[in-house]
Design a protein around this motif. Structure first.
Motif, mmCIF file in Angstrom:
data_model
loop_
_atom_site.group_PDB
_atom_site.id
_atom_site.type_symbol
_atom_site.label_atom_id
_atom_site.label_comp_id
_atom_site.label_asym_id
_atom_site.label_seq_id
_atom_site.Cartn_x
_atom_site.Cartn_y
_atom_site.Cartn_z
ATOM 1 N N MET A 86 -3.500 28.470 1.801
ATOM 2 C CA MET A 86 -4.135 27.249 1.337
ATOM 3 C C MET A 86 -4.198 26.270 2.514
ATOM 4 S SD MET A 86 -3.176 25.023 -1.989
ATOM 5 C CE MET A 86 -4.148 25.885 -3.196
ATOM 6 N N ALA A 87 -5.334 25.631 2.686
ATOM 7 C CA ALA A 87 -5.518 24.707 3.804
ATOM 8 C C ALA A 87 -4.810 23.390 3.506
ATOM 9 C CB ALA A 87 -7.000 24.451 4.041
ATOM 10 N N ALA A 88 -4.212 22.812 4.527
ATOM 11 C CA ALA A 88 -3.530 21.524 4.373
ATOM 12 C C ALA A 88 -4.563 20.409 4.277
ATOM 13 C CB ALA A 88 -2.602 21.275 5.548
ATOM 14 N N GLN A 89 -4.361 19.509 3.354
ATOM 15 C CA GLN A 89 -5.291 18.394 3.177
ATOM 16 C C GLN A 89 -4.800 17.205 3.995
ATOM 17 O OE1 GLN A 89 -5.525 17.624 -0.985
ATOM 18 N NE2 GLN A 89 -6.960 19.298 -1.349
ATOM 19 N N THR A 90 -5.735 16.561 4.662
ATOM 20 C CA THR A 90 -5.409 15.383 5.456
ATOM 21 C C THR A 90 -5.818 14.140 4.679
ATOM 22 O OG1 THR A 90 -5.916 16.650 7.426
ATOM 23 C CG2 THR A 90 -5.690 14.286 7.703
ATOM 24 N N ILE A 91 -4.923 13.211 4.586
ATOM 25 C CA ILE A 91 -5.217 11.963 3.884
ATOM 26 C C ILE A 91 -5.534 10.895 4.922
ATOM 27 C CG2 ILE A 91 -4.316 10.175 2.379
ATOM 28 C CD1 ILE A 91 -2.529 12.316 1.123
ATOM 29 N N HIS A 92 -6.699 10.301 4.812
ATOM 30 C CA HIS A 92 -7.107 9.226 5.718
ATOM 31 C C HIS A 92 -7.014 7.911 4.963
ATOM 32 C CE1 HIS A 92 -8.577 11.955 8.781
ATOM 33 N NE2 HIS A 92 -9.097 12.676 7.800
ATOM 34 N N ARG A 93 -6.303 6.998 5.507
ATOM 35 C CA ARG A 93 -6.172 5.685 4.892
ATOM 36 C C ARG A 93 -6.906 4.670 5.766
ATOM 37 N NH1 ARG A 93 -1.848 5.790 0.947
ATOM 38 N NH2 ARG A 93 -0.803 7.780 1.138
ATOM 39 N N ALA A 94 -7.784 3.925 5.144
ATOM 40 C CA ALA A 94 -8.564 2.924 5.871
ATOM 41 C C ALA A 94 -7.815 1.602 5.883
ATOM 42 C CB ALA A 94 -9.921 2.747 5.228
ATOM 43 N N ARG A 95 -7.832 0.951 7.018
ATOM 44 C CA ARG A 95 -7.247 -0.383 7.138
ATOM 45 C C ARG A 95 -8.375 -1.388 7.259
ATOM 46 N NH1 ARG A 95 -2.752 -0.980 11.556
ATOM 47 N NH2 ARG A 95 -2.965 -3.045 10.730
ATOM 48 N N SER A 96 -8.190 -2.518 6.649
ATOM 49 C CA SER A 96 -9.209 -3.559 6.773
ATOM 50 C C SER A 96 -8.938 -4.376 8.030
ATOM 51 C CB SER A 96 -9.211 -4.468 5.547
ATOM 52 O OG SER A 96 -8.011 -5.193 5.502
ATOM 53 N N ASN A 97 -9.997 -4.764 8.669
ATOM 54 C CA ASN A 97 -9.888 -5.606 9.859
ATOM 55 C C ASN A 97 -10.123 -7.048 9.454
ATOM 56 O OD1 ASN A 97 -9.417 -3.475 11.563
ATOM 57 N ND2 ASN A 97 -11.568 -3.149 12.024
ATOM 58 N N SER A 98 -9.160 -7.623 8.795
ATOM 59 C CA SER A 98 -9.316 -9.012 8.386
ATOM 60 C C SER A 98 -8.860 -9.911 9.526
ATOM 61 C CB SER A 98 -8.524 -9.307 7.122
ATOM 62 O OG SER A 98 -7.166 -9.024 7.345
ATOM 63 N N PHE A 99 -9.610 -10.958 9.737
ATOM 64 C CA PHE A 99 -9.306 -11.880 10.806
ATOM 65 C C PHE A 99 -8.449 -13.020 10.265
ATOM 66 C CE2 PHE A 99 -13.299 -9.875 11.967
ATOM 67 C CZ PHE A 99 -12.973 -9.394 13.235
ATOM 68 N N PRO A 100 -7.531 -13.505 11.044
ATOM 69 C CA PRO A 100 -6.702 -14.616 10.569
ATOM 70 C C PRO A 100 -7.533 -15.876 10.392
ATOM 71 C CG PRO A 100 -6.272 -14.191 12.880
ATOM 72 C CD PRO A 100 -7.193 -13.104 12.395
ATOM 73 N N LEU A 101 -7.204 -16.636 9.390
ATOM 74 C CA LEU A 101 -7.912 -17.887 9.165
ATOM 75 C C LEU A 101 -7.515 -18.899 10.232
ATOM 76 C CD1 LEU A 101 -7.559 -18.210 5.297
ATOM 77 C CD2 LEU A 101 -9.583 -17.572 6.591
ATOM 78 N N PRO A 102 -8.479 -19.644 10.732
ATOM 79 C CA PRO A 102 -8.138 -20.649 11.744
ATOM 80 C C PRO A 102 -7.277 -21.761 11.136
ATOM 81 C CG PRO A 102 -10.431 -20.866 11.096
ATOM 82 C CD PRO A 102 -9.900 -19.627 10.424
ATOM 83 N N SER A 103 -6.421 -22.307 11.950
ATOM 84 C CA SER A 103 -5.548 -23.370 11.456
ATOM 85 C C SER A 103 -6.328 -24.656 11.191
ATOM 86 C CB SER A 103 -4.425 -23.633 12.458
ATOM 87 O OG SER A 103 -4.974 -23.978 13.709
ATOM 88 N N ARG A 104 -7.409 -24.867 11.920
ATOM 89 C CA ARG A 104 -8.261 -26.032 11.677
ATOM 90 C C ARG A 104 -9.699 -25.549 11.525
ATOM 91 N NH1 ARG A 104 -10.625 -26.997 16.700
ATOM 92 N NH2 ARG A 104 -9.462 -26.139 18.414
#
Length: 49
Positions: free
Chosen positions: A1-19
């Motif tokens: 049986m072939a091994a399954q690879t799990i891909h997890r996506a990360r979001s590229n959220s940008f930090p909110l500016p302080s001002r």
């Protein structure tokens, strides 16, 4: 049986500016003026003689 690879996506959220960006405030101000102008132009008809 072939091994399954799990891909997890990360979001590229940008930090909110302080001002807030001054350009954003300027654009919002212009949009508000346009909305006011549109409201005035549609609510009171101007007659041309």
């Amino acid at each position: 049986m072939a091994a399954q690879t799990i891909h997890r996506a990360r979001s590229n959220s940008f930090p909110l500016p302080s001002r807030p960006n001054p350009l954003v405030s300027e654009i919002e101000e212009h949009l508000n003026r346009l909305r006011d102008f549109k409201a005035m132009s549609t609510s009171s008809p101007i007659s041309h003689k």
